[in-house]
Design an enzyme around this catalytic site. Structure first.
Site, mmCIF file in Angstrom:
data_model
loop_
_atom_site.group_PDB
_atom_site.id
_atom_site.type_symbol
_atom_site.label_atom_id
_atom_site.label_comp_id
_atom_site.label_asym_id
_atom_site.label_seq_id
_atom_site.Cartn_x
_atom_site.Cartn_y
_atom_site.Cartn_z
ATOM 1 N N ASP A 263 0.851 -1.196 0.000
ATOM 2 C CA ASP A 263 0.000 0.000 0.000
ATOM 3 C C ASP A 263 0.888 1.248 0.000
ATOM 4 O OD1 ASP A 263 0.909 -0.556 2.669
ATOM 5 O OD2 ASP A 263 -0.463 0.992 3.374
ATOM 6 N N HIS B 269 2.058 -8.819 -3.911
ATOM 7 C CA HIS B 269 0.972 -7.894 -3.581
ATOM 8 C C HIS B 269 1.624 -6.527 -3.362
ATOM 9 C CE1 HIS B 269 -2.945 -6.609 -1.970
ATOM 10 N NE2 HIS B 269 -2.216 -5.868 -1.159
ATOM 11 N N ASP C 283 2.050 -17.719 -5.279
ATOM 12 C CA ASP C 283 2.581 -16.536 -5.963
ATOM 13 C C ASP C 283 1.400 -15.801 -6.558
ATOM 14 O OD1 ASP C 283 4.155 -14.645 -7.065
ATOM 15 O OD2 ASP C 283 5.043 -15.935 -8.605
ATOM 16 N N GLU D 38 2.771 -10.363 0.151
ATOM 17 C CA GLU D 38 2.983 -8.918 0.149
ATOM 18 C C GLU D 38 4.474 -8.629 0.294
ATOM 19 O OE1 GLU D 38 0.698 -6.630 3.027
ATOM 20 O OE2 GLU D 38 1.177 -4.743 2.025
#
Ligand code: ZN
Length: 577
Positions: free
Chosen positions: A183, A503, A547, A556
């Protein structure tokens, strides 16, 4: 990461189903698998070298290593008898090729199977170290980023403001720092352990990092590249310190944005506080104090003014944290980004006291450390560090510096560190893939647990040198870079079979075929939180990985994980030379 991350992704789903291209390669090995798993970045000339094969082998099965250059066999060995590796459930046989020390490029041959090529040489970790450190440049917020090969974006997150929970109001231009993970949030607590780990690597392994060329905007300036990159985040951390010395917990939007490039996330980036006086949090403030005390040592030689500013910030932060020892952070109403909530901040205050004492020699910090440690059991505290437990960093910095502290304390820290390291080194002997993880260590971010086990082993070796501990520390590196049940390298753009789908918003949104470079995957997680992970069912813990970019609890990336890997690579690179 787990407590935070469970909170972190509620409501984040459904942002874009277009990215759900699943890679089904990583299930159980087929019967008769011909995988030969080894460190795809290579091996230094000295030290233990063992590969793992999942092949069904005969008793007394031999293996050869052939030179890629000549095609001739240069090593002939015997596989161990097959046995079951508990963490993966695999039947494995080991190929020990430690005696092969000549630099070169080689392949394993077992029966009629040839492996991918691998290197032996004392410079094999030079490139991975640059790759993983340069990944921090790729996480920068607020400036144009260009890693080359199309990995770039213009200055992002230009709309900033105080959130009402901070006790202030109004707009405030406040750019900088590193995006935390997959993020775009920026969090002081996780920044603290990240920058602390990186600056420790600077102090412990100067030969590896002082001359590192990172090709960043500051290259060629008065700071070495490594310190210039870390400073990018330190300056943002400093900007979150209020006039009273307290530090706001984080700067994020109110919720996670969709899977877009950073410059396309137009949500306001708020400085967020606890919602009530004193608005700042204890862990963030003490974490900043600890890291700024380290920075004061590292930057003094290059920029006295900056170092002095760091030290002043550290002292003010420490005083605030001592005066407000129990201000936990939980998300105020309307905020749904990561919380990094931690009800016990005495480990952070202890770390700040120890770093300030190491930097200044001022007795008041020694006394604060010796008083503070009484509330924390040293015997339980010496474990691999995490953002929820920085106590080991406090104890280690107390004995790593040149200050003569309390002699009895020093003895206890040394004994406990040696015992903890020995436990890891012993456990590793029962792992078919040579890592130090216990079944209970396969949690969210288990790859960072492995890297931080190595940090513990390397500190133990620094305090009392022991080749066994070094082999164990490097064993985790071999595991992360390919000697694992998937035969995958868990760093993007590294090795012959790197993972492909982290991610990580830029990797998902940029339309480039490969992900952003130098990023460590979180790795196997025995109790994943993601919908897509349901396809795994219940497997042995090391097998619980996909994956898949929509599986943050398995795949992540995060700055604190990469920092532990940089520390390990810096050590490995120094030790190999
Ligand atoms: Zn940004």
């Amino acid at each position: 990461m787990q407590r935070r991350a469970v909170l972190k992704y509620i409501g984040a789903w459904g942002a874009s189903a277009a990215f759900l291209e699943r890679d089904p390669l990583f299930g159980r090995p087929a019967a008769g698998s011909n995988l030969i798993a080894f460190n795809q970045a290579g091996y230094p000339q000295q030290g233990e070298k063992i590969a793992t094969t999942q092949m069904e082998v005969r008793k007394d099965q031999s293996f050869q290593i052939i030179s890629e250059e000549t095609g001739h066999s240069v090593f002939d060995g015997r596989l161990t008898p097959s046995s079951t590796d508990a963490a993966s459930g695999d039947a494995v046989a080991l190929a020990d090729f430690t005696p092969l020390t000549a630099p070169g490029k080689y392949r394993f041959v077992v029966q009629d199977v040839r492996s991918q090529p691998f290197q032996i040489g004392n410079d094999v970790y030079a490139h991975p170290l640059i790759l993983c450190m340069r990944a921090f440049y790729g996480q920068r917020c607020g400036c144009a980023v260009d890693l080359g090969d199309g990995y770039r974006y213009p200055a992002c997150h230009q709309a900033d403001a105080f959130h009402p929970s901070s006790g202030r109001t109004g707009a405030l231009p406040n750019h900088g720092g590193w995006h935390d993970a997959g993020d775009y949030g920026r969090y002081v607590v996780n920044s603290a352990i990240t920058t602390g780990t990186l600056l420790w690597a600077w102090e412990l392994y100067p030969r590896s990092v002082q001359e590192l060329s990172l090709r960043i905007p500051e290259s060629g300036g008065k700071l070495p590249d490594y310190l210039a990159e870390v400073r990018w985040n330190l300056q943002w951390m400093l900007s979150l310190q209020d006039l009273d010395g307290g530090v706001w917990h984080k700067q994020t939007s109110e919720r996670f944005c969709g899977f877009v490039m950073p410059q396309n996330d137009k949500l306001t980036s708020f400085i967020i506080g606890t919602g009530e006086s004193p608005y700042k949090s204890t862990c963030a403030t003490a974490g900043l104090a600890a890291v700024m005390a380290i920075a004061a040592r590292c930057y003094r030689e290059y920029d006295e003014g900056f170092a002095a500013g760091c030290l002043a910030a550290a002292k003010r932060g420490f005083a605030w944290a001592v005066a407000h020892p129990d201000i936990d952070f939980v998300n105020p109403p309307g905020i749904a980004t990561g919380a990094y909530s931690d009800a016990h901040c005495n480990d952070y205050i202890l770390w700040a006291a120890a770093e300030l004492w190491r930097t200044t020699g001022d007795r008041q910090y020694d006394q604060a450390f010796l008083h503070g440690q009484q509330a924390l059991s040293l015997e339980n505290a010496i474990v691999a560090p995490t953002w929820t437990n920085v106590a080991p960093l406090a104890y280690w910095t107390y004995v790593l510096g040149e200050r003569k502290g309390d002699a009895a304390m020093r003895t206890r820290v040394l004994a406990q560190t040696r015992a903890a390291a020995q436990t890891l080194a012993t456990r590793r002997r029962s792992s078919g893939y040579g890592n130090t993880l216990d079944a209970s260590d396969y949690v969210w971010g288990s790859n960072s647990v492995a890297a931080n086990h190595s940090l513990l082993l390397l500190i133990a070796n620094r305090l009392q040198p022991n080749a066994q501990l070094l082999d164990a520390a490097l064993g985790n590196l071999h595991y992360l870079l390919g000697r694992n049940c998937f035969g995958v390298c868990w760093v993007t753009h590294l090795g012959t079979n790197p993972y492909l789908h982290p991610h990580h918003r830029p990797s998902i949104a940029d339309q480039l075929p490969a992900p952003w470079p130098g990023l460590l995957s979180g790795g196997p997680n025995a109790t994943p939180a993601d919908k897509v992970a349901q396809t795994l069912g219940k497997l042995p813990p090391m097998r619980m990985w996909l994956d898949d970019q929509m599986a943050p609890s398995l795949n992540e990336v995060a700055i604190n994980w990469n920092a532990a890997l940089v520390f390990l690579l810096a050590a490995a690179n120094t030790l190999a030379r």
